[in-house]
Scaffold this active site. Structure first.
Site, PDB file in Angstrom:
ATOM      1  N   TRP A 101       0.826  -1.188   0.029  1.00 14.95           N
ATOM      2  CA  TRP A 101      -0.089  -0.111   0.135  1.00 14.95           C
ATOM      3  C   TRP A 101       0.850   1.278   0.017  1.00 14.95           C
ATOM      4  O   TRP A 101       0.519   2.013  -0.615  1.00 14.95           O
ATOM      5  CB  TRP A 101      -0.774  -0.083   1.282  1.00 14.95           C
ATOM      6  CG  TRP A 101      -1.757   1.237   1.467  1.00 14.95           C
ATOM      7  CD1 TRP A 101      -2.995   1.180   0.817  1.00 14.95           C
ATOM      8  CD2 TRP A 101      -1.346   2.349   1.977  1.00 14.95           C
ATOM      9  NE1 TRP A 101      -3.738   2.652   0.969  1.00 14.95           N
ATOM     10  CE2 TRP A 101      -2.600   3.325   1.672  1.00 14.95           C
ATOM     11  CE3 TRP A 101      -0.529   2.784   2.538  1.00 14.95           C
ATOM     12  CZ2 TRP A 101      -2.746   4.578   2.434  1.00 14.95           C
ATOM     13  CZ3 TRP A 101      -0.630   4.239   3.145  1.00 14.95           C
ATOM     14  CH2 TRP A 101      -1.507   4.932   2.826  1.00 14.95           C
ATOM     15  N   HIS A 102       1.918   1.157   0.850  1.00 16.43           N
ATOM     16  CA  HIS A 102       2.841   2.388   0.885  1.00 16.43           C
ATOM     17  C   HIS A 102       3.731   2.727  -0.443  1.00 16.43           C
ATOM     18  O   HIS A 102       4.007   3.908  -0.548  1.00 16.43           O
ATOM     19  CB  HIS A 102       3.822   2.381   2.174  1.00 16.43           C
ATOM     20  CG  HIS A 102       3.177   2.598   3.316  1.00 16.43           C
ATOM     21  ND1 HIS A 102       2.467   1.423   4.109  1.00 16.43           N
ATOM     22  CD2 HIS A 102       3.085   3.640   4.106  1.00 16.43           C
ATOM     23  CE1 HIS A 102       2.181   2.173   5.225  1.00 16.43           C
ATOM     24  NE2 HIS A 102       2.635   3.461   5.169  1.00 16.43           N
ATOM     25  N   GLY A 103       3.680   1.785  -1.341  1.00 18.43           N
ATOM     26  CA  GLY A 103       4.352   2.156  -2.478  1.00 18.43           C
ATOM     27  C   GLY A 103       4.736   0.925  -3.265  1.00 18.43           C
ATOM     28  O   GLY A 103       4.930  -0.111  -2.875  1.00 18.43           O
TER      29      GLY A 103
END
Length: 472
Positions: A324-326
């Site tokens: 989700w963060h990248g």
């Protein structure tokens, strides 16, 4: 539009005056908030307004369809449609190129050249945040824990509410959406508290986060040129930066919402005072952590099917959190590493009884220091630009090179960091530190603190820098 810009200050003043002095009916205020929010988002790139409007209209319609049908198979397909479309859009814009490049690289190692083209697209601002927000609505309606709204204006205003649109907190419909249907009257005390929270948020962002950013960005861009000691200090400063940046944004969002009579959820609870990794994740980015818990962890079975299943589900959550963060293997590695340190807390969770108060205090301080050491080390994975950079950084900080410094850091930045941490330590019993520190002080002391913070913010304010979490 950045919070830490003069444009936002003008925008906020205009919307505030129109909201309270011109449009006094709920429907009118909701329309104003919707138009203001779309303007706020379109200021960055108007082309992506169609994307957020499409997601909002789709899930509004699906919510009504879920209410109007009792056929379970049809309801399930409606939910699947919402999930597939929203996650599909998120995947296309955020992860398509990453997975294509990864497949090309893997097959290339075996001598197979794939002719797959990547897409020339940019990541829409805040897409991960508003996608999760609208998904939570359809899931809750499907589970019949929330009644869908028939007011599309209120619903779209909820999805695009400008204070928390691009970087959270990720609000549940059950908390935020009903507030769009309540009559809102101006509450001076509530608004003043919002301004105080905003003030502390701006201090974190402009003075602390931006001040650190200009020092450490060159170091993480080319870690091979810096000594282990320099990288270690940069890692500690990054831990402070990302907290000041993101919690600062959240507090500005929460304070701004209060100016309009809305109460947003708390997103950070002094995470660097956590006594374990489990405790850290109860305090860090609370809206995302609780989202993963309610919509992924519990549906997977949570901790209801034995220890082995609980550990598997925990690993899944952290891997998803990393993704989700990248779109980078460093984020996945960061998620996996947190899972590795999280699992012992599940296996060996114990309580200590009958020890002296002073010993208990020493034990807690030791736990806090240990937890921060782990968290800071793992932030290197998060901040590094590639796996190769991770190897370079760790090879230097876990060697004699850590005792060498080839860069000097200005002393004032450490003074400011100490001021931040001391303030939050003594204000930690309140939701927001500034309220705890200055709230009960004599009037002259309170205003001296507020003006001191404002002067410091103005002194350090330069070219507005993006928030770190905008890229997520």
């Amino acid at each position: 539009m950045l919070f830490n810009s003069s444009v936002f200050a003008i925008f906020l003043c205009i919307v505030f005056c129109l909201y309270w002095f011109v449009f006094k009916q709920i429907k009118q205020q909701n329309i104003l908030l919707l138009l203001a929010s779309l303007f706020f988002y379109g200021w960055w790139d108007w082309r992506f307004l169609s994307l957020i409007c499409f997601s909002s209209v789709l899930d509004f319609a699906i919510g009504l369809a879920l209410q109007n049908t009792q056929i379970q198979s049809k309801r399930k397909w409606l939910l699947i449609t919402s999930i597939v479309v929203n996650i599909g859009l998120l995947f296309t814009f955020k992860y398509y190129n990453f997975f294509v490049e990864s497949f090309i690289y893997v097959f290339h190692t075996f001598g197979i050249n794939l002719n797959i083209q990547t897409l020339s697209i940019i990541l829409p601002l805040g897409i991960s945040f508003y996608t999760f927000q609208t998904l939570s609505y359809t899931i809750d309606v499907y589970k019949r824990v929330f009644e869908p709204t028939k007011d599309i204006i209120a619903f779209m205003a909820y999805i695009s509410f400008f204070p928390q649109l691009v970087a959270g907190p990720i609000e549940r419909a059950s908390n935020l959406l009903p507030q769009f249907f309540r009559k809102r009257t101006f509450d001076k005390t509530f608004a003043l508290e919002g301004l105080k929270i905003m003030l502390w948020g701006f201090f974190k962002k402009i003075v602390i986060a931006d001040g650190i950013s200009v020092l450490i960005d060159p170091i993480f861009k080319s870690p091979e040129y810096y000594s282990g000691g320099t990288l270690a200090i940069a890692g500690v400063l990054f831990a402070v930066q990302i907290y000041a940046d993101f919690s600062g944004y959240s507090e500005i969002a929460i304070g701004t919402a209060r100016l309009f009579g809305f109460r947003l959820m708390k997103n950070f609870n002094y995470p660097y005072f956590a006594s374990s990794i489990i405790d850290f994740w109860k305090r860090w980015h609370i809206s995302l952590t609780s989202w993963f818990k309610d919509y992924i962890y519990i549906p997977l079975g949570g901790n209801r099917h034995g220890l082995r299943k609980q550990i598997i589900n925990t690993c899944i959550i952290f891997i998803v959190s990393g993704i989700w963060h990248g779109a980078n293997f460093t984020f996945i590695l960061w998620g996996v590493a947190h899972a590795i340190f999280f699992i012992p807390g599940i296996l060996f969770r114990k309580k200590i009884y009958a020890i002296p108060a002073y010993a208990n205090s020493i034990l807690i301080i030791g736990k806090i220091l240990y937890t921060n050491c782990i968290v800071i080390l793992l932030w290197f994975l998060f901040r590094a630009q590639s796996i190769e950079d991770v190897v370079i950084i760790f090879s230097k900080i876990f060697s004699a090179d850590i005792f060498e410094l080839n860069t000097t850091f200005p002393f004032h930045i450490f003074v400011l960091v100490c001021i931040l941490m001391i303030t939050e330590w003594f204000g930690r019993r309140n939701d927001y530190a500034i309220v705890g520190i200055a709230g009960n002080a004599p009037r002259m002391v309170r205003w001296s603190i507020y003006y001191g913070i404002m002067i410091t913010i103005l002194y350090y304010f330069e070219t507005p820098l993006n928030y770190i979490y905008f890229q997520f």
